[in-house]
Design a protein around this motif. Structure first.
Motif, PDB file in Angstrom:
ATOM      1  N   ILE A  43     -16.526   9.427  24.577  1.00 62.09           N
ATOM      2  CA  ILE A  43     -16.369   9.073  23.163  1.00 62.09           C
ATOM      3  C   ILE A  43     -17.035  10.124  22.283  1.00 62.09           C
ATOM      4  O   ILE A  43     -18.161  10.555  22.559  1.00 62.09           O
ATOM      5  CB  ILE A  43     -17.025   7.696  22.870  1.00 62.09           C
ATOM      6  CG1 ILE A  43     -16.548   6.625  23.845  1.00 62.09           C
ATOM      7  CG2 ILE A  43     -16.788   7.285  21.422  1.00 62.09           C
ATOM      8  CD1 ILE A  43     -15.124   6.186  23.677  1.00 62.09           C
ATOM      9  N   LYS A  44     -16.348  10.521  21.238  1.00 68.90           N
ATOM     10  CA  LYS A  44     -16.973  11.441  20.285  1.00 68.90           C
ATOM     11  C   LYS A  44     -16.658  11.014  18.849  1.00 68.90           C
ATOM     12  O   LYS A  44     -15.793  10.153  18.623  1.00 68.90           O
ATOM     13  CB  LYS A  44     -16.516  12.885  20.551  1.00 68.90           C
ATOM     14  CG  LYS A  44     -15.024  13.083  20.532  1.00 68.90           C
ATOM     15  CD  LYS A  44     -14.694  14.512  20.967  1.00 68.90           C
ATOM     16  CE  LYS A  44     -13.217  14.832  20.743  1.00 68.90           C
ATOM     17  NZ  LYS A  44     -12.285  13.885  21.395  1.00 68.90           N
ATOM     18  N   VAL A  45     -17.403  11.597  17.895  1.00 67.77           N
ATOM     19  CA  VAL A  45     -17.220  11.272  16.479  1.00 67.77           C
ATOM     20  C   VAL A  45     -15.769  11.538  16.086  1.00 67.77           C
ATOM     21  O   VAL A  45     -15.197  12.569  16.472  1.00 67.77           O
ATOM     22  CB  VAL A  45     -18.195  12.097  15.607  1.00 67.77           C
ATOM     23  CG1 VAL A  45     -17.855  11.945  14.121  1.00 67.77           C
ATOM     24  CG2 VAL A  45     -19.630  11.664  15.862  1.00 67.77           C
ATOM     25  N   GLY A  46     -15.197  10.608  15.356  1.00 68.02           N
ATOM     26  CA  GLY A  46     -13.811  10.749  14.916  1.00 68.02           C
ATOM     27  C   GLY A  46     -12.825  10.003  15.813  1.00 68.02           C
ATOM     28  O   GLY A  46     -11.686   9.771  15.430  1.00 68.02           O
ATOM     29  N   ASP A  47     -13.300   9.589  16.999  1.00 61.75           N
ATOM     30  CA  ASP A  47     -12.410   8.843  17.904  1.00 61.75           C
ATOM     31  C   ASP A  47     -12.146   7.450  17.354  1.00 61.75           C
ATOM     32  O   ASP A  47     -13.041   6.804  16.798  1.00 61.75           O
ATOM     33  CB  ASP A  47     -13.059   8.694  19.293  1.00 61.75           C
ATOM     34  CG  ASP A  47     -12.930   9.944  20.127  1.00 61.75           C
ATOM     35  OD1 ASP A  47     -12.162  10.850  19.732  1.00 61.75           O
ATOM     36  OD2 ASP A  47     -13.617  10.023  21.169  1.00 61.75           O
ATOM     37  N   LYS A  48     -10.918   6.993  17.534  1.00 62.20           N
ATOM     38  CA  LYS A  48     -10.614   5.587  17.291  1.00 62.20           C
ATOM     39  C   LYS A  48     -10.921   4.837  18.580  1.00 62.20           C
ATOM     40  O   LYS A  48     -10.507   5.269  19.664  1.00 62.20           O
ATOM     41  CB  LYS A  48      -9.149   5.426  16.899  1.00 62.20           C
ATOM     42  CG  LYS A  48      -8.912   5.930  15.476  1.00 62.20           C
ATOM     43  CD  LYS A  48      -7.556   5.539  14.926  1.00 62.20           C
ATOM     44  CE  LYS A  48      -7.453   5.975  13.469  1.00 62.20           C
ATOM     45  NZ  LYS A  48      -6.048   6.123  13.037  1.00 62.20           N
TER      46      LYS A  48
ATOM     47  N   GLY B 111     -12.945  -2.619  11.755  1.00 61.21           N
ATOM     48  CA  GLY B 111     -12.187  -3.662  11.078  1.00 61.21           C
ATOM     49  C   GLY B 111     -12.880  -5.007  11.244  1.00 61.21           C
ATOM     50  O   GLY B 111     -13.938  -5.112  11.861  1.00 61.21           O
ATOM     51  N   ALA B 112     -12.278  -6.030  10.673  1.00 62.07           N
ATOM     52  CA  ALA B 112     -12.841  -7.371  10.756  1.00 62.07           C
ATOM     53  C   ALA B 112     -12.994  -7.807  12.208  1.00 62.07           C
ATOM     54  O   ALA B 112     -12.189  -7.445  13.069  1.00 62.07           O
ATOM     55  CB  ALA B 112     -11.937  -8.353  10.016  1.00 62.07           C
TER      56      ALA B 112
ATOM     57  N   PRO C 134     -16.349  -9.190   8.041  1.00 65.39           N
ATOM     58  CA  PRO C 134     -15.322  -8.371   7.398  1.00 65.39           C
ATOM     59  C   PRO C 134     -15.383  -6.953   7.961  1.00 65.39           C
ATOM     60  O   PRO C 134     -16.281  -6.632   8.756  1.00 65.39           O
ATOM     61  CB  PRO C 134     -15.760  -8.381   5.924  1.00 65.39           C
ATOM     62  CG  PRO C 134     -17.252  -8.512   5.980  1.00 65.39           C
ATOM     63  CD  PRO C 134     -17.559  -9.344   7.214  1.00 65.39           C
ATOM     64  N   ALA C 135     -14.465  -6.131   7.533  1.00 65.26           N
ATOM     65  CA  ALA C 135     -14.530  -4.717   7.922  1.00 65.26           C
ATOM     66  C   ALA C 135     -15.783  -4.085   7.324  1.00 65.26           C
ATOM     67  O   ALA C 135     -16.187  -4.432   6.211  1.00 65.26           O
ATOM     68  CB  ALA C 135     -13.280  -4.002   7.413  1.00 65.26           C
ATOM     69  N   MET C 136     -16.415  -3.201   8.089  1.00 67.09           N
ATOM     70  CA  MET C 136     -17.632  -2.531   7.591  1.00 67.09           C
ATOM     71  C   MET C 136     -17.958  -1.353   8.494  1.00 67.09           C
ATOM     72  O   MET C 136     -17.357  -1.174   9.553  1.00 67.09           O
ATOM     73  CB  MET C 136     -18.804  -3.519   7.566  1.00 67.09           C
ATOM     74  CG  MET C 136     -19.287  -3.916   8.958  1.00 67.09           C
ATOM     75  SD  MET C 136     -20.630  -5.102   8.915  1.00 67.09           S
ATOM     76  CE  MET C 136     -19.735  -6.641   9.104  1.00 67.09           C
TER      77      MET C 136
ATOM     78  N   GLY D  87     -13.795  -5.656  18.539  1.00 61.71           N
ATOM     79  CA  GLY D  87     -13.381  -4.977  17.324  1.00 61.71           C
ATOM     80  C   GLY D  87     -12.713  -3.648  17.627  1.00 61.71           C
ATOM     81  O   GLY D  87     -12.659  -3.196  18.775  1.00 61.71           O
ATOM     82  N   ALA D  88     -12.224  -3.051  16.556  1.00 63.88           N
ATOM     83  CA  ALA D  88     -11.619  -1.730  16.660  1.00 63.88           C
ATOM     84  C   ALA D  88     -12.030  -0.942  15.433  1.00 63.88           C
ATOM     85  O   ALA D  88     -12.227  -1.516  14.358  1.00 63.88           O
ATOM     86  CB  ALA D  88     -10.099  -1.848  16.743  1.00 63.88           C
TER      87      ALA D  88
END
Ligand SMILES: [Cu+2]
Length: 123
Positions: free
Chosen positions: A96-101, A72-73, A80-82, A53-54
């Motif tokens: 990795i930090k909060v807000g990263d994609k 996303g899904a 589904p996306a959640m 996922g992403a």
């Protein structure tokens, strides 16, 4: 007459042994059945699904060892996306930090999603 008797006796013996061979032939079947039974006895492994996922990291809880991702899904899991939390090891989040994609992969056992791979999107 005697020859005929021997011949027919031999024929019967041959028939019997052929019959016996046939009876023995399926013998390997039970062991292969046992093998699949053994596999069925590993529900965790059997039920484990893998998905990719992403999404975007919304929360990291180092104490609980979870990361929450607005994702996303995920086709592999028919999700589904959640937004949801996954189990993760702290060393997987060094970058990795909060807000990263992020792009990530998870193992899903039916209850818990465990991050197996995670990286910032495009890396
Ligand atoms: Cu989800």
């Amino acid at each position: 007459m005697k020859t005929l008797l021997i011949a027919s006796t031999l024929a019967v013996v041959a028939a019997l042994s052929a019959c016996k061979k046939e009876a023995e032939a399926p013998a390997p079947a039970p062991s292969s059945t046992m093998m699949s039974d053994n596999m069925a006895e590993m529900p965790m492994a059997g039920a484990m699904k893998h998905g990719m996922g992403a999404g975007m990291v919304t929360t990291i809880d180092a104490a609980k060892g979870t990361i929450t991702v607005d994702h996303g899904a995920i086709a592999e899991l028919q999700w589904p996306a959640m937004t949801m939390a996954f189990a993760v090891k702290p060393e997987q989040l060094s970058d990795i930090k909060v807000g990263d994609k992020v792009d990530f992969e998870i193992d899903w056992d039916g209850k818990t999603g465990t991050i197996t791979k995670i990286a910032k999107s495009g890396q």
